[in-house]
Design a protein around this motif. Structure first.
Motif, PDB file in Angstrom:
ATOM      1  N   GLU A 312       0.827  -1.204   0.000  1.00 30.07           N
ATOM      2  CA  GLU A 312       0.000   0.000   0.000  1.00 30.07           C
ATOM      3  C   GLU A 312       0.859   1.252   0.000  1.00 30.07           C
ATOM      4  OE1 GLU A 312      -3.425  -1.768  -0.583  1.00 30.07           O
ATOM      5  OE2 GLU A 312      -3.244   0.388  -0.271  1.00 30.07           O
ATOM      6  N   LYS A 313       1.952   1.241   0.790  1.00 31.02           N
ATOM      7  CA  LYS A 313       2.848   2.409   0.794  1.00 31.02           C
ATOM      8  C   LYS A 313       3.486   2.603  -0.575  1.00 31.02           C
ATOM      9  CE  LYS A 313       4.083   2.356   5.729  1.00 31.02           C
ATOM     10  NZ  LYS A 313       3.291   1.191   6.167  1.00 31.02           N
ATOM     11  N   ALA A 314       3.858   1.476  -1.241  1.00 34.22           N
ATOM     12  CA  ALA A 314       4.445   1.573  -2.580  1.00 34.22           C
ATOM     13  C   ALA A 314       3.453   2.172  -3.562  1.00 34.22           C
ATOM     14  CB  ALA A 314       4.900   0.195  -3.056  1.00 34.22           C
ATOM     15  N   ILE A 315       2.177   1.825  -3.413  1.00 40.51           N
ATOM     16  CA  ILE A 315       1.148   2.373  -4.305  1.00 40.51           C
ATOM     17  C   ILE A 315       1.010   3.877  -4.089  1.00 40.51           C
ATOM     18  CG2 ILE A 315      -1.343   2.407  -4.725  1.00 40.51           C
ATOM     19  CD1 ILE A 315      -1.310  -0.642  -4.231  1.00 40.51           C
ATOM     20  N   MET A 324       4.210  13.509 -10.618  1.00 42.68           N
ATOM     21  CA  MET A 324       5.429  14.254 -10.976  1.00 42.68           C
ATOM     22  C   MET A 324       5.849  13.970 -12.416  1.00 42.68           C
ATOM     23  SD  MET A 324       7.523  13.426  -7.469  1.00 42.68           S
ATOM     24  CE  MET A 324       9.041  14.131  -8.082  1.00 42.68           C
ATOM     25  N   GLU A 325       5.028  13.152 -13.149  1.00 43.92           N
ATOM     26  CA  GLU A 325       5.251  12.837 -14.561  1.00 43.92           C
ATOM     27  C   GLU A 325       6.537  12.045 -14.771  1.00 43.92           C
ATOM     28  OE1 GLU A 325       4.996  16.335 -16.905  1.00 43.92           O
ATOM     29  OE2 GLU A 325       2.887  16.646 -16.504  1.00 43.92           O
ATOM     30  N   MET A 326       6.885  11.218 -13.816  1.00 42.08           N
ATOM     31  CA  MET A 326       8.031  10.320 -14.002  1.00 42.08           C
ATOM     32  C   MET A 326       7.577   9.157 -14.881  1.00 42.08           C
ATOM     33  SD  MET A 326      10.445   8.489 -11.166  1.00 42.08           S
ATOM     34  CE  MET A 326      11.050  10.083 -10.674  1.00 42.08           C
ATOM     35  N   SER A 327       8.510   8.578 -15.656  1.00 37.71           N
ATOM     36  CA  SER A 327       8.167   7.489 -16.553  1.00 37.71           C
ATOM     37  C   SER A 327       7.745   6.257 -15.769  1.00 37.71           C
ATOM     38  CB  SER A 327       9.350   7.133 -17.452  1.00 37.71           C
ATOM     39  OG  SER A 327      10.366   6.533 -16.698  1.00 37.71           O
ATOM     40  N   VAL A 328       6.848   5.454 -16.400  1.00 41.10           N
ATOM     41  CA  VAL A 328       6.317   4.264 -15.740  1.00 41.10           C
ATOM     42  C   VAL A 328       7.429   3.282 -15.407  1.00 41.10           C
ATOM     43  CG1 VAL A 328       4.835   2.250 -16.068  1.00 41.10           C
ATOM     44  CG2 VAL A 328       4.042   4.507 -16.774  1.00 41.10           C
ATOM     45  N   SER A 329       8.435   3.153 -16.338  1.00 37.37           N
ATOM     46  CA  SER A 329       9.526   2.202 -16.089  1.00 37.37           C
ATOM     47  C   SER A 329      10.355   2.598 -14.878  1.00 37.37           C
ATOM     48  CB  SER A 329      10.408   2.103 -17.334  1.00 37.37           C
ATOM     49  OG  SER A 329      10.960   3.360 -17.647  1.00 37.37           O
ATOM     50  N   ASP A 330      10.608   3.912 -14.709  1.00 32.85           N
ATOM     51  CA  ASP A 330      11.388   4.358 -13.556  1.00 32.85           C
ATOM     52  C   ASP A 330      10.599   4.170 -12.254  1.00 32.85           C
ATOM     53  OD1 ASP A 330      13.107   7.130 -15.191  1.00 32.85           O
ATOM     54  OD2 ASP A 330      13.674   5.050 -14.887  1.00 32.85           O
ATOM     55  N   ILE A 331       9.263   4.400 -12.312  1.00 34.16           N
ATOM     56  CA  ILE A 331       8.429   4.197 -11.124  1.00 34.16           C
ATOM     57  C   ILE A 331       8.442   2.717 -10.730  1.00 34.16           C
ATOM     58  CG2 ILE A 331       6.088   4.329 -10.209  1.00 34.16           C
ATOM     59  CD1 ILE A 331       5.628   6.742 -12.036  1.00 34.16           C
ATOM     60  N   ALA A 332       8.359   1.846 -11.737  1.00 36.77           N
ATOM     61  CA  ALA A 332       8.385   0.409 -11.458  1.00 36.77           C
ATOM     62  C   ALA A 332       9.691   0.011 -10.791  1.00 36.77           C
ATOM     63  CB  ALA A 332       8.182  -0.367 -12.752  1.00 36.77           C
ATOM     64  N   ALA A 334      11.602   1.925  -8.993  1.00 43.08           N
ATOM     65  CA  ALA A 334      11.719   2.536  -7.671  1.00 43.08           C
ATOM     66  C   ALA A 334      10.839   1.869  -6.629  1.00 43.08           C
ATOM     67  CB  ALA A 334      11.384   4.022  -7.751  1.00 43.08           C
ATOM     68  N   THR A 335       9.646   1.412  -7.044  1.00 40.17           N
ATOM     69  CA  THR A 335       8.679   0.915  -6.069  1.00 40.17           C
ATOM     70  C   THR A 335       8.554  -0.596  -6.033  1.00 40.17           C
ATOM     71  OG1 THR A 335       6.876   1.055  -7.684  1.00 40.17           O
ATOM     72  CG2 THR A 335       7.323   3.019  -6.333  1.00 40.17           C
ATOM     73  N   GLY A 336       9.022  -1.266  -7.109  1.00 41.27           N
ATOM     74  CA  GLY A 336       8.861  -2.712  -7.154  1.00 41.27           C
ATOM     75  C   GLY A 336       7.513  -3.152  -7.690  1.00 41.27           C
ATOM     76  N   LEU A 337       6.634  -2.203  -8.013  1.00 42.78           N
ATOM     77  CA  LEU A 337       5.340  -2.548  -8.592  1.00 42.78           C
ATOM     78  C   LEU A 337       5.504  -2.889 -10.069  1.00 42.78           C
ATOM     79  CD1 LEU A 337       3.117   0.257  -7.019  1.00 42.78           C
ATOM     80  CD2 LEU A 337       3.332  -2.110  -6.254  1.00 42.78           C
ATOM     81  N   THR A 338       4.580  -3.639 -10.631  1.00 38.77           N
ATOM     82  CA  THR A 338       4.627  -3.956 -12.046  1.00 38.77           C
ATOM     83  C   THR A 338       4.158  -2.761 -12.868  1.00 38.77           C
ATOM     84  OG1 THR A 338       2.367  -4.820 -12.116  1.00 38.77           O
ATOM     85  CG2 THR A 338       4.118  -6.372 -11.540  1.00 38.77           C
ATOM     86  N   VAL A 339       4.608  -2.734 -14.131  1.00 37.97           N
ATOM     87  CA  VAL A 339       4.193  -1.660 -15.047  1.00 37.97           C
ATOM     88  C   VAL A 339       2.675  -1.655 -15.198  1.00 37.97           C
ATOM     89  CG1 VAL A 339       4.286  -0.879 -17.439  1.00 37.97           C
ATOM     90  CG2 VAL A 339       6.381  -1.624 -16.278  1.00 37.97           C
TER      91      VAL A 339
END
Length: 345
Positions: A312-315, A324-332, A334-339
């Motif tokens: 939940e914290k990762a979400i 912040m308009e960061m790319s989906v790949s970079d967010i994945a 950083a957080t460990g969540l799937t694209v």
């Protein structure tokens, strides 16, 4: 325009001239036929054969577009054999760059293959990628690859018959398939001792040896000095550099925020786990003999609860980074969540 002096300790000539970056020059200045010599020199030094450019071919990223903010330059040229050369300069990190290289080659082949023509008109493509970000792992700054057809059982190289060589107008299969060059500019950390290294030094540091004899580079020295540009060109170049520096600062800030957010999540999780562990440990101590089964169930429940809490914290962090308009790949990353999960947020 160029000032020269003597290094008192080393006794070598040094230059105080300021040269502009090759990526900006390629897109904004080196567009006339008189400037082909610069590209010809660089490509010839890299592929180790004389290249004569017939024309520069327009492509999307040669135009003013939204791609400009990614500092991408794409140059297409034809050599004297009619083969196509792609030179792509990429400033910002791109996780799927290898797929982009493959797509770029496939696209340029189909773009220059007229409908209805036989496959003998397919042109060989050289894909030269000048990267200012870290791609992969390795100790070298220059990588080269091409397709070879090797026997699975005997290990021999597939060759062509004399008839096939005459019919296909190629000597070996490698003359057909694309060749790839990857130059990891920021990994170059050595003295320039040959023409190619002089070019890489310029790509990295905008430095040109005053006495250079490197093909194309000596012509670049005459054309790419900052003070030779018009005031309008200087203003546009300064704006480009400022934008690039600002974007790099934003990227570093975002990466730092991601790191701090992850550390905070981990610290909170550890603190909660310790608190829960102490409280439950005391309860288990009072009822140890009678509650072994319940203790195991609570342990599993705590583990699942902490895992769910971290998710939940990762979400929450992912939603903030998307804002912040960061790319989906970079967010994945950083957080460990799937694209797929991030795209649904």
């Amino acid at each position: 325009m160029e000032k020269k002096g003597k290094d008192q300790k080393k006794g070598v000539k040094v230059s105080n001239s300021k040269y502009i970056r090759f990526d900006w020059a390629a897109k904004n200045i080196l567009r006339s036929k008189a400037d082909f010599v610069v590209f010809e020199g660089f490509i010839s030094v890299l592929v180790k054969e004389k290249v004569t450019i017939v024309e520069l071919l327009d492509s999307e990223s040669n135009q003013e577009s939204s791609d400009d903010k990614y500092n991408r330059v794409d140059i297409k040229a034809k050599n004297s054999k009619g083969e196509i050369v792609i030179v792509e300069i990429q400033q910002t990190r791109e996780t799927d760059y290898l797929q982009r290289m493959l797509y770029g080659v496939a696209k340029v082949i189909t773009e220059h293959m007229k409908k209805g023509r036989s496959y003998e008109h397919v042109k060989k493509v050289f894909s030269i990628n000048i990267l200012y970000f870290k791609l992969g792992e390795g100790t070298d700054y220059l990588y080269h690859g091409q397709t070879t057809l090797t026997g699975v059982h005997d290990g021999d190289q597939l060759s062509l018959t004399e008839h096939e060589r005459e019919d296909l107008k190629v000597v070996v299969p490698e003359d057909v398939f694309p060749e790839y060059y990857v130059i990891r500019v920021n990994e170059f950390n050595k003295l320039a001792t040959d023409y190619l290294e002089e070019w890489i030094r310029y790509l990295k540091d905008e430095y040109i040896n005053p006495d250079t004899k490197a093909p194309g580079l000596k012509e670049a020295k005459e054309r790419l000095e900052y003070l030779r540009m018009s005031p309008e060109q200087q203003h546009a170049y300064d704006h480009y550099i400022d934008t690039m520096v600002r974007d790099a600062d934003v990227y570093r800030t975002q990466m730092l925020e991601i790191k701090l957010a992850r550390e905070k999540v981990l610290a909170e999780g550890r603190a909660e786990g310790r608190a829960e562990g102490r409280a439950e440990g005391r309860a288990e101590g009072r009822a140890e003999g009678r509650a072994e089964g319940r203790a195991e169930g609570r342990a599993e429940g705590r583990a699942e609860g902490r895992a769910e809490g971290e998710k939940e914290k990762a979400i929450v962090i992912a939603r903030k980074l998307k804002e912040m308009e960061m790319s989906v790949s970079d967010i994945a990353e950083a957080t460990g969540l799937t694209v797929e999960k991030i795209e649904l947020l």
